[in-house]
Structure formats: C-alpha cells, structure tokens
Motif scaffolding. Structure first.
Motif, PDB file in Angstrom:
ATOM      1  N   LYS A  40       0.685  -1.295  -0.090  1.00 14.53           N
ATOM      2  CA  LYS A  40      -0.170   0.253  -0.129  1.00 14.53           C
ATOM      3  C   LYS A  40       0.747   0.887   0.152  1.00 14.53           C
ATOM      4  N   GLN A  63       2.290   1.891  -3.853  1.00 18.65           N
ATOM      5  CA  GLN A  63       1.243   2.057  -4.305  1.00 18.65           C
ATOM      6  C   GLN A  63       1.044   3.255  -4.526  1.00 18.65           C
ATOM      7  N   GLN A  64       1.201   4.309  -2.575  1.00 20.92           N
ATOM      8  CA  GLN A  64       0.939   5.641  -2.586  1.00 20.92           C
ATOM      9  C   GLN A  64       2.000   6.684  -3.097  1.00 20.92           C
ATOM     10  N   ALA A  68       4.687   5.897  -5.590  1.00 24.68           N
ATOM     11  CA  ALA A  68       3.913   5.943  -6.487  1.00 24.68           C
ATOM     12  C   ALA A  68       3.906   7.243  -7.105  1.00 24.68           C
ATOM     13  N   LYS A  69       1.871   7.533  -6.778  1.00 26.03           N
ATOM     14  CA  LYS A  69       1.419   7.974  -7.184  1.00 26.03           C
ATOM     15  C   LYS A  69       1.382   9.116  -6.875  1.00 26.03           C
ATOM     16  N   ARG A  70       2.273   9.693  -5.111  1.00 26.20           N
ATOM     17  CA  ARG A  70       2.905  10.717  -4.894  1.00 26.20           C
ATOM     18  C   ARG A  70       3.874  11.735  -6.009  1.00 26.20           C
ATOM     19  N   GLU A  91       5.006  10.473  -8.827  1.00 25.31           N
ATOM     20  CA  GLU A  91       4.195  11.426  -9.791  1.00 25.31           C
ATOM     21  C   GLU A  91       3.660  12.626  -9.753  1.00 25.31           C
ATOM     22  N   GLU A  92       2.885  13.171  -8.751  1.00 24.85           N
ATOM     23  CA  GLU A  92       2.015  14.094  -8.910  1.00 24.85           C
ATOM     24  C   GLU A  92       3.775  15.003  -8.222  1.00 24.85           C
ATOM     25  N   ARG A  93       4.458  15.095  -7.458  1.00 21.02           N
ATOM     26  CA  ARG A  93       5.270  16.269  -7.387  1.00 21.02           C
ATOM     27  C   ARG A  93       6.170  16.581  -8.345  1.00 21.02           C
ATOM     28  N   LYS A 131       4.729  17.028 -11.481  1.00 19.36           N
ATOM     29  CA  LYS A 131       4.039  18.280 -11.992  1.00 19.36           C
ATOM     30  C   LYS A 131       4.645  19.523 -10.937  1.00 19.36           C
TER      31      LYS A 131
END
Length: 135
Positions: A10, A13-14, A16-18, A20-22, A24
């Motif tokens: 978990k 996964q979190q 990896a998502k974060r 990608e967000e960073r 931007k």
C-alpha cells in the motif's frame, strides 16, 4: 498474506502516485500592485531549489535568483532589458530589484510554498519508540 507485506505494498502504491504528482509544477499568477503588473510563478523542482540555495551566500541574491528561476515573465522581460542594455548579461536575475523588500519576500515565499519547501508538512508523530540500551 502477511499484514506487513500488505502495508508495504500500500505504501509503495501511494509513494508511486505521489512521486508522479510531485513532478507536476504548480503555478500561480500574481498581481504586483506597486507596478500595476501581473507575473506568473511556478514551483521549482528539488534540484532547482537546491541550485538556488547554492547560488550565493547572500540571502538577498538567493531570493532574487529563486524568483527569477520561477518566473517565465521575469525571464522574458530580462531578455528584452539585456538587449536594450538595461541589464547585464549573466545577471538577468537582477530584474527582481524592481520589487520592494516586502514584495520580494512574499514572492520568494510563494515560490517555496509552490515548490513544497514551505507550508504544512502534514507529518506527525503517532508513536514514539524507545531504544533499550544494553548496560
């Protein structure tokens, strides 16, 4: 499946998502009332922030360079001023001398906030562990 493995999956996964967000860059449009002008700033990457902090030992120049790096508006205006002989090539960041100290401090803090350097960390201690020392 082991609960630790589920927790790690978990978290991964979190993470990896974060990550990608960073990647931007967040932007803001600011109005500088004293100049009756608008400018756009963006958040800087960790590498860019590090470059800004290493730019000089002088905190004023660090703020100036940070603002300059974060603003396409200032970069484009500085090119024109260099071409007109109003700014020295290689010192384009000095265009930020147009701002008062109060304006400069505010804009630099907005850049650092957009960059994730300033603001609410959103991290808290939920359990403090004590280490046992072998005597």
């Amino acid at each position: 499946m082991d609960s630790k493995v589920i927790t790690f999956e978990k978290f991964a996964q979190q993470a990896a998502k974060r990550m990608e967000e960073r990647k931007k860059h967040r932007t803001e449009r600011l109005r500088v009332a004293g100049m009756d002008a608008e400018m756009e700033i963006r958040g800087l990457s960790d590498r860019e922030v590090s470059e800004c902090y290493e730019f000089s030992d002088d905190s004023l120049e660090i703020d100036q360079y940070t603002i300059y790096c974060a603003s396409k508006t200032l970069q484009e205006a500085a090119k024109i001023m260099v071409a007109n002989g109003q700014l020295q090539a290689g010192r384009e960041y000095k265009i930020t001398e147009v701002f008062t100290s109060t304006e400069r401090n505010y804009i630099a803090k907005r850049v650092l906030t957009l960059s994730g350097v300033l603001g609410d960390a959103g991290v808290e201690v939920i359990k403090e562990a004590e280490e046992l020392k072998n005597s």
